[in-house]
Design a protein around this motif. Structure first.
Motif, PDB file in Angstrom:
ATOM      1  N   ASP A 356       4.029   5.317  10.366  1.00  0.00           N
ATOM      2  CA  ASP A 356       3.458   5.083  11.692  1.00  0.00           C
ATOM      3  C   ASP A 356       2.929   6.418  12.193  1.00  0.00           C
ATOM      4  O   ASP A 356       3.562   7.119  12.986  1.00  0.00           O
ATOM      5  CB  ASP A 356       4.511   4.521  12.640  1.00  0.00           C
ATOM      6  N   THR A 357       1.766   6.810  11.708  1.00  0.00           N
ATOM      7  CA  THR A 357       1.154   8.092  12.060  1.00  0.00           C
ATOM      8  C   THR A 357       0.065   7.868  13.096  1.00  0.00           C
ATOM      9  O   THR A 357      -0.138   6.755  13.584  1.00  0.00           O
ATOM     10  CB  THR A 357       0.561   8.775  10.813  1.00  0.00           C
ATOM     11  N   ALA A 358      -0.656   8.949  13.412  1.00  0.00           N
ATOM     12  CA  ALA A 358      -1.703   8.858  14.425  1.00  0.00           C
ATOM     13  C   ALA A 358      -2.815   7.914  14.012  1.00  0.00           C
ATOM     14  O   ALA A 358      -3.537   7.394  14.872  1.00  0.00           O
ATOM     15  CB  ALA A 358      -2.271  10.255  14.693  1.00  0.00           C
ATOM     16  N   SER A 359      -2.977   7.660  12.701  1.00  0.00           N
ATOM     17  CA  SER A 359      -4.128   6.893  12.243  1.00  0.00           C
ATOM     18  C   SER A 359      -3.790   5.595  11.532  1.00  0.00           C
ATOM     19  O   SER A 359      -4.656   4.740  11.400  1.00  0.00           O
ATOM     20  CB  SER A 359      -4.983   7.756  11.299  1.00  0.00           C
ATOM     21  N   ARG A 360      -2.576   5.450  11.065  1.00  0.00           N
ATOM     22  CA  ARG A 360      -2.265   4.242  10.289  1.00  0.00           C
ATOM     23  C   ARG A 360      -0.797   3.866  10.445  1.00  0.00           C
ATOM     24  O   ARG A 360       0.066   4.709  10.619  1.00  0.00           O
ATOM     25  CB  ARG A 360      -2.615   4.442   8.816  1.00  0.00           C
ATOM     26  N   GLN A 361      -0.571   2.555  10.375  1.00  0.00           N
ATOM     27  CA  GLN A 361       0.767   1.998  10.458  1.00  0.00           C
ATOM     28  C   GLN A 361       0.894   0.926   9.385  1.00  0.00           C
ATOM     29  O   GLN A 361      -0.077   0.257   9.044  1.00  0.00           O
ATOM     30  CB  GLN A 361       1.049   1.378  11.833  1.00  0.00           C
ATOM     31  N   GLY A 362       2.092   0.764   8.842  1.00  0.00           N
ATOM     32  CA  GLY A 362       2.255  -0.300   7.876  1.00  0.00           C
ATOM     33  C   GLY A 362       3.395  -0.051   6.920  1.00  0.00           C
ATOM     34  O   GLY A 362       4.207   0.861   7.084  1.00  0.00           O
ATOM     35  N   THR A 363       3.446  -0.894   5.886  1.00  0.00           N
ATOM     36  CA  THR A 363       4.487  -0.854   4.866  1.00  0.00           C
ATOM     37  C   THR A 363       3.843  -0.906   3.497  1.00  0.00           C
ATOM     38  O   THR A 363       2.905  -1.675   3.268  1.00  0.00           O
ATOM     39  CB  THR A 363       5.461  -2.031   5.026  1.00  0.00           C
ATOM     40  N   LEU A 364       4.356  -0.095   2.585  1.00  0.00           N
ATOM     41  CA  LEU A 364       3.874  -0.082   1.206  1.00  0.00           C
ATOM     42  C   LEU A 364       5.063  -0.279   0.284  1.00  0.00           C
ATOM     43  O   LEU A 364       6.069   0.432   0.385  1.00  0.00           O
ATOM     44  CB  LEU A 364       3.185   1.254   0.893  1.00  0.00           C
ATOM     45  N   GLU A 390       0.768  -4.032   0.063  1.00  0.00           N
ATOM     46  CA  GLU A 390       0.564  -3.191   1.231  1.00  0.00           C
ATOM     47  C   GLU A 390       0.192  -4.033   2.436  1.00  0.00           C
ATOM     48  O   GLU A 390      -0.744  -4.831   2.399  1.00  0.00           O
ATOM     49  CB  GLU A 390      -0.539  -2.162   0.935  1.00  0.00           C
ATOM     50  N   ASP A 391       0.958  -3.850   3.485  1.00  0.00           N
ATOM     51  CA  ASP A 391       0.688  -4.480   4.779  1.00  0.00           C
ATOM     52  C   ASP A 391       0.388  -3.344   5.746  1.00  0.00           C
ATOM     53  O   ASP A 391       1.268  -2.563   6.089  1.00  0.00           O
ATOM     54  CB  ASP A 391       1.910  -5.263   5.244  1.00  0.00           C
ATOM     55  N   TYR A 392      -0.862  -3.191   6.174  1.00  0.00           N
ATOM     56  CA  TYR A 392      -1.236  -1.991   6.895  1.00  0.00           C
ATOM     57  C   TYR A 392      -2.161  -2.300   8.065  1.00  0.00           C
ATOM     58  O   TYR A 392      -2.771  -3.368   8.154  1.00  0.00           O
ATOM     59  CB  TYR A 392      -1.918  -0.988   5.963  1.00  0.00           C
ATOM     60  N   GLU A 393      -2.243  -1.322   8.971  1.00  0.00           N
ATOM     61  CA  GLU A 393      -3.171  -1.380  10.089  1.00  0.00           C
ATOM     62  C   GLU A 393      -3.752   0.020  10.281  1.00  0.00           C
ATOM     63  O   GLU A 393      -3.026   0.992  10.471  1.00  0.00           O
ATOM     64  CB  GLU A 393      -2.463  -1.814  11.371  1.00  0.00           C
ATOM     65  N   ASP A 400      -3.119  -7.583   5.523  1.00  0.00           N
ATOM     66  CA  ASP A 400      -1.978  -7.605   4.619  1.00  0.00           C
ATOM     67  C   ASP A 400      -2.389  -8.230   3.290  1.00  0.00           C
ATOM     68  O   ASP A 400      -1.573  -8.781   2.570  1.00  0.00           O
ATOM     69  CB  ASP A 400      -0.813  -8.383   5.230  1.00  0.00           C
ATOM     70  N   SER A 401      -3.673  -8.094   2.976  1.00  0.00           N
ATOM     71  CA  SER A 401      -4.215  -8.836   1.834  1.00  0.00           C
ATOM     72  C   SER A 401      -4.190  -8.057   0.528  1.00  0.00           C
ATOM     73  O   SER A 401      -4.525  -8.630  -0.505  1.00  0.00           O
ATOM     74  CB  SER A 401      -5.669  -9.246   2.130  1.00  0.00           C
ATOM     75  N   PHE A 402      -3.815  -6.759   0.577  1.00  0.00           N
ATOM     76  CA  PHE A 402      -3.905  -6.023  -0.678  1.00  0.00           C
ATOM     77  C   PHE A 402      -2.623  -6.153  -1.484  1.00  0.00           C
ATOM     78  O   PHE A 402      -1.533  -5.862  -1.012  1.00  0.00           O
ATOM     79  CB  PHE A 402      -4.185  -4.544  -0.443  1.00  0.00           C
ATOM     80  N   SER A 403      -2.768  -6.563  -2.704  1.00  0.00           N
ATOM     81  CA  SER A 403      -1.681  -6.547  -3.675  1.00  0.00           C
ATOM     82  C   SER A 403      -2.316  -6.562  -5.056  1.00  0.00           C
ATOM     83  O   SER A 403      -3.427  -7.052  -5.242  1.00  0.00           O
ATOM     84  CB  SER A 403      -0.754  -7.749  -3.495  1.00  0.00           C
ATOM     85  N   GLY A 404      -1.625  -6.000  -6.011  1.00  0.00           N
ATOM     86  CA  GLY A 404      -2.165  -5.998  -7.362  1.00  0.00           C
ATOM     87  C   GLY A 404      -1.629  -4.869  -8.203  1.00  0.00           C
ATOM     88  O   GLY A 404      -0.810  -4.051  -7.767  1.00  0.00           O
ATOM     89  N   LEU A 405      -2.097  -4.804  -9.431  1.00  0.00           N
ATOM     90  CA  LEU A 405      -1.693  -3.781 -10.386  1.00  0.00           C
ATOM     91  C   LEU A 405      -2.659  -2.603 -10.331  1.00  0.00           C
ATOM     92  O   LEU A 405      -3.876  -2.801 -10.303  1.00  0.00           O
ATOM     93  CB  LEU A 405      -1.651  -4.370 -11.794  1.00  0.00           C
ATOM     94  N   VAL A 406      -2.120  -1.415 -10.328  1.00  0.00           N
ATOM     95  CA  VAL A 406      -2.935  -0.205 -10.236  1.00  0.00           C
ATOM     96  C   VAL A 406      -2.552   0.732 -11.389  1.00  0.00           C
ATOM     97  O   VAL A 406      -1.509   1.395 -11.333  1.00  0.00           O
ATOM     98  CB  VAL A 406      -2.731   0.520  -8.897  1.00  0.00           C
ATOM     99  N   PRO A 407      -3.357   0.817 -12.456  1.00  0.00           N
ATOM    100  CA  PRO A 407      -3.113   1.814 -13.499  1.00  0.00           C
ATOM    101  C   PRO A 407      -3.439   3.208 -12.970  1.00  0.00           C
ATOM    102  O   PRO A 407      -4.327   3.382 -12.131  1.00  0.00           O
ATOM    103  CB  PRO A 407      -4.084   1.414 -14.618  1.00  0.00           C
ATOM    104  N   ASP A 480     -12.570  -1.834   1.362  1.00  0.00           N
ATOM    105  CA  ASP A 480     -12.087  -2.249   0.043  1.00  0.00           C
ATOM    106  C   ASP A 480     -11.024  -1.296  -0.489  1.00  0.00           C
ATOM    107  O   ASP A 480     -10.479  -1.519  -1.574  1.00  0.00           O
ATOM    108  CB  ASP A 480     -13.246  -2.299  -0.950  1.00  0.00           C
ATOM    109  N   VAL A 481     -10.752  -0.249   0.270  1.00  0.00           N
ATOM    110  CA  VAL A 481      -9.771   0.746  -0.171  1.00  0.00           C
ATOM    111  C   VAL A 481      -8.510   0.570   0.679  1.00  0.00           C
ATOM    112  O   VAL A 481      -8.580   0.653   1.910  1.00  0.00           O
ATOM    113  CB  VAL A 481     -10.322   2.173  -0.005  1.00  0.00           C
ATOM    114  N   PRO A 482      -7.355   0.333   0.066  1.00  0.00           N
ATOM    115  CA  PRO A 482      -6.117   0.193   0.842  1.00  0.00           C
ATOM    116  C   PRO A 482      -5.843   1.439   1.667  1.00  0.00           C
ATOM    117  O   PRO A 482      -6.250   2.549   1.318  1.00  0.00           O
ATOM    118  CB  PRO A 482      -5.041  -0.015  -0.230  1.00  0.00           C
ATOM    119  N   ALA A 483      -5.113   1.266   2.756  1.00  0.00           N
ATOM    120  CA  ALA A 483      -4.850   2.378   3.668  1.00  0.00           C
ATOM    121  C   ALA A 483      -4.154   3.538   2.961  1.00  0.00           C
ATOM    122  O   ALA A 483      -4.437   4.706   3.236  1.00  0.00           O
ATOM    123  CB  ALA A 483      -4.007   1.898   4.842  1.00  0.00           C
TER     124      ALA A 483
END
Length: 596
Positions: A356-364, A390-393, A400-407, A480-483
């Motif tokens: 919960d910083t000055a620019s973004r809030q959420g859970t990863l 990732e559930d972010y603002e 809260d739509s981002f989920s997936g595999l990241v190599p 298109d880039v997660p927070a």
């Protein structure tokens, strides 16, 4: 050695010697509570290392400020000073030293005594001959120098002689000559001819070899422990290799005590020495509780748990919990050693972050696996894959739509003369990561970042620190880039003068920072030692995070700060002035930890 001229003057107001005697008796009978005489010691005629050595060994110089100094003690120190000066100059090959010494007693009882020593070191003695011999079975070993490092005509420096002698005996030990013996080692000084003669005779004795290694312990599998042994039966016996084995085992924290026992008496005709490793298991669990403070995060509480060993193959487990006002995290790590168990491993790592910083809030939430190995040249390479949810603002972008595999893959290297309080060194890391829509993830992006920090010390007490952080993300748009993968700037380790993540591209409608696809941040810092562990710094930070679809300006700050060295890294206190902020202003930054 011919006697050298020595002159002494004692200047007293009274001219008769009976007053000297009365003075000595009076000093001896003086009350022990009397104030110590004030003394000044002057040494002239020397410079550089010779002067340093004389002052270090000259007792009257060392005790001149002693609060318990008495007049009899002062006179005794003065009488011994010429001998101490000659002893201090002998290692430099100076044996014809002339000294003019003088002791001046003050006229006023509360005045200052002055002891002065005017020194003429004379010419150094030179080497007239060198008798250097290597005998025994290893006489022809090319590892030994063909000639003694000091030669005829060289100035006799005792430090160089001891160094050369030590190097030759070290070579004998490293080449397996365990019975090597210096049959003769001496330096002869001819005081009449004023020259030196060196004699060094070493008999190598037979060469010895490593035999089989056995382990006396009750914790790990024998075949796993054999991976720590980097020598084979038949290799030349080298004690330093055994120290390396001991260090690798201790570094893994499996054992609290490790003893390496060479069984020389059990060696056969082939002179192969069996090695026994006796190890006592360490405590299995380790806990650590910590509290701290950083400007970006505020007060911070941490709790660490480590399981030093699991099963007979040396597996490890650790878990870390951190709680601060703006971030909370839980990270666990299960590590499986392989190949070289000291440096290479496979890791399974679940992570949970709330921010919960000055620019973004959420859970990863991340669950990942990676392989980490040390490559030739000291580079560490990590290859892995994460599942991320990732559930972010960010600003007014709530998703809260981002989920997936990241190599991901990374290459990093740290080179430092001291890992905690570094004088010279650098840290470099390159990271590549990304994902593809409809293949591994709900979106597509490819991101790369380069982080560098270098430290260089020039002269006495001058340290320069440079930092550079570059990043780029290829995606259709910032949304298109997660927070967690967007670039932000600002904070203790970015651009001081702003808060954590306070800088970056701003939404055209709301004016809020939403992060960018590009990053360019740099820093230059000059540090100057003040006294003891204290240092002062001046610095400037500059750059920002950028995105072609949104506005972001180049930002810069400058400031001053203090550093206090501690065993766990310097305490950093900085005051930064945000030059490009409107309105401009000051911000305090506080931190603790290693620079690299």
């Amino acid at each position: 050695m011919r006697a050298t001229a020595r002159k002494r003057w004692c200047v007293f107001r009274c001219r008769r010697w009976r007053w000297w005697a009365l003075l000595g008796v009076g000093a001896l009978l003086a009350s022990p509570a009397a104030a110590a005489p004030s003394l000044k010691v002057e040494v002239s005629g020397l410079e550089g290392q010779q002067e340093k050595n004389v002052l270090a060994l000259l007792a009257i110089h060392q005790e001149q400020s002693d609060s318990e100094l008495t007049v009899p003690r002062l006179l005794a120190l003065y009488r011994r000073a010429p001998e101490q000066i000659r002893d201090a100059l002998a290692p430099f090959g100076l044996y014809r030293v002339e000294i003019e010494d003088r002791l001046v007693r003050p006229e006023d009882p509360d005045g200052r005594w002055v002891a002065s020593f005017r020194i003429d070191p004379g010419e150094p003695v030179k080497i007239a001959s060198v008798d250097y011999r290597i005998t025994g079975p290893g006489a022809g070993d090319p590892a030994f120098p063909k000639a003694f490092p000091m030669q005829q005509g060289d100035v006799l420096l005792h430090a160089d002689y001891e160094k050369a002698k030590g190097e030759i005996t070290t070579i004998a030990s490293a080449q397996g000559y365990l019975d090597a013996e210096l049959k003769r080692h001496l330096v002869l000084i001819d005081p009449v001819a004023y020259d030196a003669h060196i004699e060094l005779h070493l008999d190598t004795g037979p060469r010895w070899y490593f035999g089989p290694v056995s382990f006396e312990q009750d914790l790990l599998a024998e075949d796993y422990l054999e991976k720590f042994v980097d020598f084979a039966p038949g290799d030349v016996y080298d004690p330093d290799v055994l120290l390396g084995l001991q260090g690798r085992l201790i570094g893994m924290e499996y054992y609290s005590n490790i003893e390496i026992v060479p069984l020389k008496d059990q060696a056969g005709a082939d002179r192969q020495v069996p090695i026994r490793v006796v190890a006592e298991r360490n405590k299995a669990n380790k806990y650590r509780v910590g509290v701290g403070f950083a400007t970006d995060l505020g007060p911070r509480f941490s709790l660490d748990y480590r399981r030093r060993y699991i099963g007979p193959r040396g597996h490890k487990l650790k878990a870390e919990l951190e709680i601060a006002p703006v971030t909370q995290s839980f990270v666990a790590e299960y590590r499986i050693p392989f190949r070289d168990p000291v440096s290479d491993y496979v890791q399974i790592r679940p992570e949970v972050y709330s921010f919960d910083t000055a620019s973004r809030q959420g859970t990863l939430i991340k669950v990942g696996a990676l392989q980490s190995v040390v490559m030739p040249g000291g580079w560490r390479r990590n290859l892995g894959i994460d599942y991320r949810y990732e559930d972010y603002e960010v600003a007014e972008d709530d998703s809260d739509s981002f989920s997936g595999l990241v190599p991901h893959a990374s290459w990093s290297r740290v080179v430092a003369d001291d890992p905690i309080n570094t004088k010279n060194g650098y840290r470099l890391k390159l990271l590549l990561q990304g994902t593809a829509r409809n293949v591994l993830s709900e979106t597509s992006y490819l991101s790369g970042s380069l982080n560098y920090k270098g430290i260089r010390t020039l002269g006495a007490g001058n340290r320069f620190i440079g930092r550079m952080d570059l990043g780029a993300t290829w995606a259709e748009g910032i949304r298109d880039v997660p927070a967690s993968q967007r670039f932000f700037a600002g904070g203790d380790n970015s651009i001081r003068g702003w808060g954590l993540d306070a800088l970056g591209p701003r939404d055209t409608e709301t004016g809020q920072v939403i992060g960018g696809r590009y990053l360019a941040v740099g820093s230059l810092e000059y540090q100057r030692s003040i006294t003891g562990p204290w240092s002062g710094v001046v610095f400037t930070d500059f750059g920002n995070a950028f995105d072609p679809d949104y506005n972001a300006d180049w930002e810069q700050s400058a400031g001053v700060g203090l550093r206090f060295g501690t065993p766990i890294g310097p305490v950093r206190v900085d005051v930064a002035y945000a030059l490009t902020k409107d309105p401009a202003g000051f911000r305090l930054h506080v931190g603790l930890g290693p620079d690299l």
